[in-house]
Motif scaffolding. Structure first.
Motif, mmCIF file in Angstrom:
data_model
loop_
_atom_site.group_PDB
_atom_site.id
_atom_site.type_symbol
_atom_site.label_atom_id
_atom_site.label_comp_id
_atom_site.label_asym_id
_atom_site.label_seq_id
_atom_site.Cartn_x
_atom_site.Cartn_y
_atom_site.Cartn_z
ATOM 1 N N ARG B 69 0.858 -1.170 0.000
ATOM 2 C CA ARG B 69 0.000 0.000 0.000
ATOM 3 C C ARG B 69 0.894 1.219 0.000
ATOM 4 O O ARG B 69 1.782 1.352 0.837
ATOM 5 C CB ARG B 69 -0.828 -0.054 1.280
ATOM 6 N N LYS B 70 0.682 2.094 -0.964
ATOM 7 C CA LYS B 70 1.503 3.299 -1.033
ATOM 8 C C LYS B 70 0.613 4.532 -0.983
ATOM 9 O O LYS B 70 -0.313 4.665 -1.771
ATOM 10 C CB LYS B 70 2.331 3.293 -2.318
ATOM 11 N N VAL B 71 0.918 5.415 -0.036
ATOM 12 C CA VAL B 71 0.097 6.610 0.166
ATOM 13 C C VAL B 71 0.824 7.835 -0.359
ATOM 14 O O VAL B 71 2.022 8.015 -0.089
ATOM 15 C CB VAL B 71 -0.203 6.824 1.672
ATOM 16 N N TYR B 72 0.129 8.657 -1.114
ATOM 17 C CA TYR B 72 0.685 9.919 -1.589
ATOM 18 C C TYR B 72 0.022 11.039 -0.806
ATOM 19 O O TYR B 72 -1.145 11.352 -1.012
ATOM 20 C CB TYR B 72 0.431 10.099 -3.079
ATOM 21 N N THR B 73 0.760 11.620 0.112
ATOM 22 C CA THR B 73 0.169 12.598 1.021
ATOM 23 C C THR B 73 0.419 14.039 0.594
ATOM 24 O O THR B 73 -0.058 14.966 1.250
ATOM 25 C CB THR B 73 0.736 12.430 2.443
ATOM 26 N N SER B 74 1.175 14.212 -0.477
ATOM 27 C CA SER B 74 1.592 15.559 -0.886
ATOM 28 C C SER B 74 0.465 16.583 -0.730
ATOM 29 O O SER B 74 0.614 17.575 -0.041
ATOM 30 C CB SER B 74 2.090 15.529 -2.326
ATOM 31 N N LYS B 75 -0.659 16.302 -1.345
ATOM 32 C CA LYS B 75 -1.771 17.258 -1.247
ATOM 33 C C LYS B 75 -3.100 16.525 -1.388
ATOM 34 O O LYS B 75 -3.200 15.569 -2.149
ATOM 35 C CB LYS B 75 -1.636 18.302 -2.356
ATOM 36 N N PRO B 76 -4.100 16.962 -0.655
ATOM 37 C CA PRO B 76 -5.426 16.375 -0.873
ATOM 38 C C PRO B 76 -5.881 16.676 -2.295
ATOM 39 O O PRO B 76 -5.478 17.716 -2.841
ATOM 40 C CB PRO B 76 -6.315 17.100 0.141
ATOM 41 N N PRO B 77 -6.692 15.816 -2.907
ATOM 42 C CA PRO B 77 -7.269 14.614 -2.311
ATOM 43 C C PRO B 77 -6.246 13.498 -2.112
ATOM 44 O O PRO B 77 -5.258 13.429 -2.834
ATOM 45 C CB PRO B 77 -8.311 14.192 -3.350
ATOM 46 N N LEU B 78 -6.520 12.682 -1.140
ATOM 47 C CA LEU B 78 -5.647 11.569 -0.793
ATOM 48 C C LEU B 78 -5.557 10.561 -1.935
ATOM 49 O O LEU B 78 -6.531 10.323 -2.638
ATOM 50 C CB LEU B 78 -6.218 10.861 0.437
ATOM 51 N N LYS B 79 -4.360 10.008 -2.098
ATOM 52 C CA LYS B 79 -4.184 9.014 -3.155
ATOM 53 C C LYS B 79 -3.490 7.795 -2.569
ATOM 54 O O LYS B 79 -2.411 7.910 -1.987
ATOM 55 C CB LYS B 79 -3.344 9.616 -4.281
ATOM 56 N N VAL B 80 -4.111 6.646 -2.697
ATOM 57 C CA VAL B 80 -3.543 5.409 -2.165
ATOM 58 C C VAL B 80 -3.517 4.368 -3.263
ATOM 59 O O VAL B 80 -4.538 4.110 -3.901
ATOM 60 C CB VAL B 80 -4.361 4.870 -0.969
ATOM 61 N N GLU B 81 -2.345 3.807 -3.471
ATOM 62 C CA GLU B 81 -2.211 2.795 -4.526
ATOM 63 C C GLU B 81 -1.889 1.427 -3.950
ATOM 64 O O GLU B 81 -1.063 1.304 -3.046
ATOM 65 C CB GLU B 81 -1.098 3.198 -5.495
ATOM 66 N N TYR B 82 -2.527 0.421 -4.523
ATOM 67 C CA TYR B 82 -2.263 -0.958 -4.116
ATOM 68 C C TYR B 82 -1.614 -1.711 -5.262
ATOM 69 O O TYR B 82 -2.011 -1.560 -6.422
ATOM 70 C CB TYR B 82 -3.572 -1.644 -3.735
ATOM 71 N N SER B 83 -0.631 -2.536 -4.899
ATOM 72 C CA SER B 83 0.016 -3.359 -5.927
ATOM 73 C C SER B 83 0.564 -4.626 -5.295
ATOM 74 O O SER B 83 0.685 -4.725 -4.069
ATOM 75 C CB SER B 83 1.149 -2.573 -6.579
ATOM 76 N N LEU B 84 0.877 -5.599 -6.127
ATOM 77 C CA LEU B 84 1.457 -6.845 -5.629
ATOM 78 C C LEU B 84 2.886 -6.609 -5.172
ATOM 79 O O LEU B 84 3.625 -5.836 -5.773
ATOM 80 C CB LEU B 84 1.450 -7.902 -6.737
ATOM 81 N N THR B 85 3.271 -7.300 -4.095
ATOM 82 C CA THR B 85 4.687 -7.333 -3.716
ATOM 83 C C THR B 85 5.393 -8.375 -4.581
ATOM 84 O O THR B 85 4.751 -9.088 -5.354
ATOM 85 C CB THR B 85 4.836 -7.755 -2.244
ATOM 86 N N GLU B 86 6.704 -8.470 -4.448
ATOM 87 C CA GLU B 86 7.426 -9.510 -5.189
ATOM 88 C C GLU B 86 6.905 -10.888 -4.801
ATOM 89 O O GLU B 86 6.708 -11.759 -5.642
ATOM 90 C CB GLU B 86 8.929 -9.409 -4.925
ATOM 91 N N PHE B 87 6.665 -11.047 -3.500
ATOM 92 C CA PHE B 87 6.093 -12.305 -3.009
ATOM 93 C C PHE B 87 4.701 -12.531 -3.600
ATOM 94 O O PHE B 87 4.368 -13.633 -4.054
ATOM 95 C CB PHE B 87 6.030 -12.261 -1.482
ATOM 96 N N GLY B 88 3.922 -11.490 -3.640
ATOM 97 C CA GLY B 88 2.577 -11.592 -4.206
ATOM 98 C C GLY B 88 2.595 -11.972 -5.671
ATOM 99 O O GLY B 88 1.708 -12.680 -6.160
ATOM 100 N N LYS B 89 3.620 -11.494 -6.374
ATOM 101 C CA LYS B 89 3.700 -11.808 -7.805
ATOM 102 C C LYS B 89 3.890 -13.297 -8.062
ATOM 103 O O LYS B 89 3.535 -13.795 -9.138
ATOM 104 C CB LYS B 89 4.837 -11.011 -8.454
ATOM 105 N N THR B 90 4.427 -13.999 -7.076
ATOM 106 C CA THR B 90 4.579 -15.455 -7.249
ATOM 107 C C THR B 90 3.212 -16.146 -7.283
ATOM 108 O O THR B 90 3.112 -17.319 -7.636
ATOM 109 C CB THR B 90 5.430 -16.084 -6.121
ATOM 110 N N LEU B 91 2.178 -15.410 -6.911
ATOM 111 C CA LEU B 91 0.821 -15.982 -6.935
ATOM 112 C C LEU B 91 0.156 -15.863 -8.301
ATOM 113 O O LEU B 91 -0.881 -16.494 -8.551
ATOM 114 C CB LEU B 91 -0.063 -15.283 -5.897
#
Lengths: 109, 109
Positions: B69-91
């Motif tokens: 989970r990666k949060v971009y707090t620089s300025k509202p509106p809030l932005k949160v991105e989800y992505s697979l980890t390296e471990f997750g990519k093995t799935l």
DNA sequence: CCGTATCCTTTTCGATACTG
DNA sequence: CAGTATCGAAAAGGATACGG
């Protein structure tokens, strides 16, 4: 939207998980991959499952056409064998992949 | 007996299902396979899930190290991105197999 | 935009006793 | 041997409202 046996699923992965999901169904299928097993043999292979739950999950798998149940009534004691149907056998590569990834995850954490 | 993140599983398939099992986790992973998605993008892809459940399942997946989970707090509106980890990519191959078998099951019943 | 809080319903699973 | 009956606990999920 995908349909199977009257149930609707929002994604093709949901459909698969609707059939093999839950705490015990993949474990049962994993043991039936090798061949036919009797009720008590399954209990022995999966000691942590209760009779009731095993019974329910076997019924669910049978309802979805993944396993079949054969009763030998000739003479007591009763003998009931469970095995994969032809349709169920198409799940074997998937069950193997699930088992393999489990092994992999244990080793890599 | 297999261990992962403090939990114990009676079978290697149970371990996998403990991580990707349940009604929504494979659906989420299926959509994250292609790349990063924001919270509201996931909601759009999976309209039938509630906010609460999506939030909980994302947290579970994050706890198991499958997504990040990666949060971009620089300025509202809030932005949160989800992505697979390296471990997750093995799935990914497994998720694909699950999706493929779902498609197959629909077509052959 | 990205959630959390609250409350509730449904589903799943377990323990134990009992039966054809 | 192969289950079922009963009861109850726990987990998962849903609806809706609200908050930083």
């Amino acid at each position: 939207m995908h349909k199977f046996k009257g149930k609707e699923y929002p994604c093709c992965t949901s459909l698969t998980m609707g059939i093999i999901g839950g705490k015990w169904k993949t474990v049962i299928l994993y043991h039936l991959m090798e061949g036919t097993l009797r009720y008590n043999e399954l209990r022995k292979e999966i000691p942590s499952v209760t009779e009731r739950t095993l019974s329910l999950q076997l019924k669910n798998l049978e309802t979805d056409g993944v396993i079949k149940r054969k009763v030998y009534t000739s003479k007591p004691p009763l003998k009931v064998e469970y095995s994969l149907t032809e349709f169920g056998k198409t799940l074997i590569p998937l069950i193997k992949s699930i088992a393999d990834w489990g092994d992999y995850a244990v080793k890599n954490h």
